[in-house]
Design an enzyme around this catalytic site. Structure first.
Site, PDB file in Angstrom:
ATOM      1  N   HIS A  15       3.780  -2.316   3.165  1.00 39.96           N
ATOM      2  CA  HIS A  15       3.800  -0.963   2.603  1.00 39.96           C
ATOM      3  C   HIS A  15       5.133  -0.752   1.888  1.00 39.96           C
ATOM      4  CE1 HIS A  15       0.657  -0.673   5.654  1.00 39.96           C
ATOM      5  NE2 HIS A  15       0.171   0.334   4.956  1.00 39.96           N
ATOM      6  N   ASP A  73       0.820  -1.213   0.000  1.00 43.44           N
ATOM      7  CA  ASP A  73       0.000   0.000   0.000  1.00 43.44           C
ATOM      8  C   ASP A  73       0.854   1.263   0.000  1.00 43.44           C
ATOM      9  OD1 ASP A  73      -2.159  -1.673   0.161  1.00 43.44           O
ATOM     10  OD2 ASP A  73      -2.980  -0.816   1.997  1.00 43.44           O
TER      11      ASP A  73
END
Length: 257
Positions: free
Chosen positions: A220, A75
């Protein structure tokens, strides 16, 4: 979503009964506050936990996946750190799914194209990923999704059908927005907390503990610690005969229009 409707109906009925009981001095007035508190508690859980399916359907894992397949997702990119992530994935010949923020795509169009050239999958993670985005109205949130789609398509030629809400937050407005845009909502069932946990060992333990076929891992690509964790994770997957696939393959859905 059905669970939410049932809970709301039961809460209304319970509220009517409690009001009647309080009116006839059968129960103390604060019993109504207990009901309200319990309703708020359940609703808050539904908002914060994408896996609950309280407001909308999301794909969080696929226990029916054949073989030992798992999906690794990233993400908040693209980011300069994404290039290091791509190097590790390429080293182990693994494909991932990247949920990209529109404004980051504007900053790093060349990195977005590097992701796609390497045959990874791109998903939508809204345009701004604003800290208060979960408070946006339906129309504004819809525009966040559409704007991210447009900038991704403008740069890469691909319009994503996969969407992940920022922070994994869901609510009725987000549910209505996603219904308008027609995206598949992608959650996870293995959250790394790599944005907050400073220990590589703790992060790795979180995502590998009881790992099973069909699991979806959340990482991430904006964090340097994730680069090291990712390599350790891929070694773990190799040792345990897991196969890493992209989200569209794991759930047998389309990634792009």
């Amino acid at each position: 979503m059905l669970v939410r409707h049932i809970i709301n109906i039961v809460s209304v009925i319970a509220g009517v009964l409690l009001i009647s009981a309080v009116s006839f001095n059968k129960l103390p007035w604060w019993s109504l506050l207990v009901l309200v508190f319990l309703w708020l508690l359940v609703t808050a859980y539904g908002v914060a936990n994408i896996r609950s399916g309280y407001f909308l359907k999301s794909l969080n894992s696929n226990p029916d996946a054949e073989g030992k397949k798992i999906a690794i997702t990233f993400d908040d990119g693209p980011d300069q750190n994404t290039l290091e992530i791509l190097k590790v994935l390429d080293k182990y010949d693994v494909k991932g799914t990247f949920f990209c923020i529109g404004k980051q795509v504007e900053k790093h169009p060349e990195i977005l194209n590097r992701i796609i050239e390497a045959k990874h999958i791109i998903g939508n993670h809204t345009f701004s990923h604003d800290k208060l985005i979960d408070l946006y109205g339906t129309d504004r949130f819809t525009e966040e999704i559409k704007d991210a789609d447009e900038i991704i398509e403008k740069i890469s030629g691909k319009r994503p059908l996969l969407f992940r809400p920022p922070y994994g937050i869901t609510n009725p407005k987000i549910a209505r927005a996603v219904k308008k845009t027609g995206h598949a909502v992608i959650g996870w069932n293995k959250r790394s907390f790599d944005t907050t946990i400073p220990s590589e060992k703790v992060i790795l333990r979180r995502v590998t503990k009881n790992l099973k076929s069909g699991d979806v891992i959340l990482l991430h690509d904006t964090k340097s610690i994730t680069v090291t964790v990712l390599e350790q994770l891929l070694l773990f997957l190799q040792r345990n005969n897991f196969t890493t696939v992209t989200i569209d393959e794991l759930f047998s859905i389309q990634a792009y229009v």
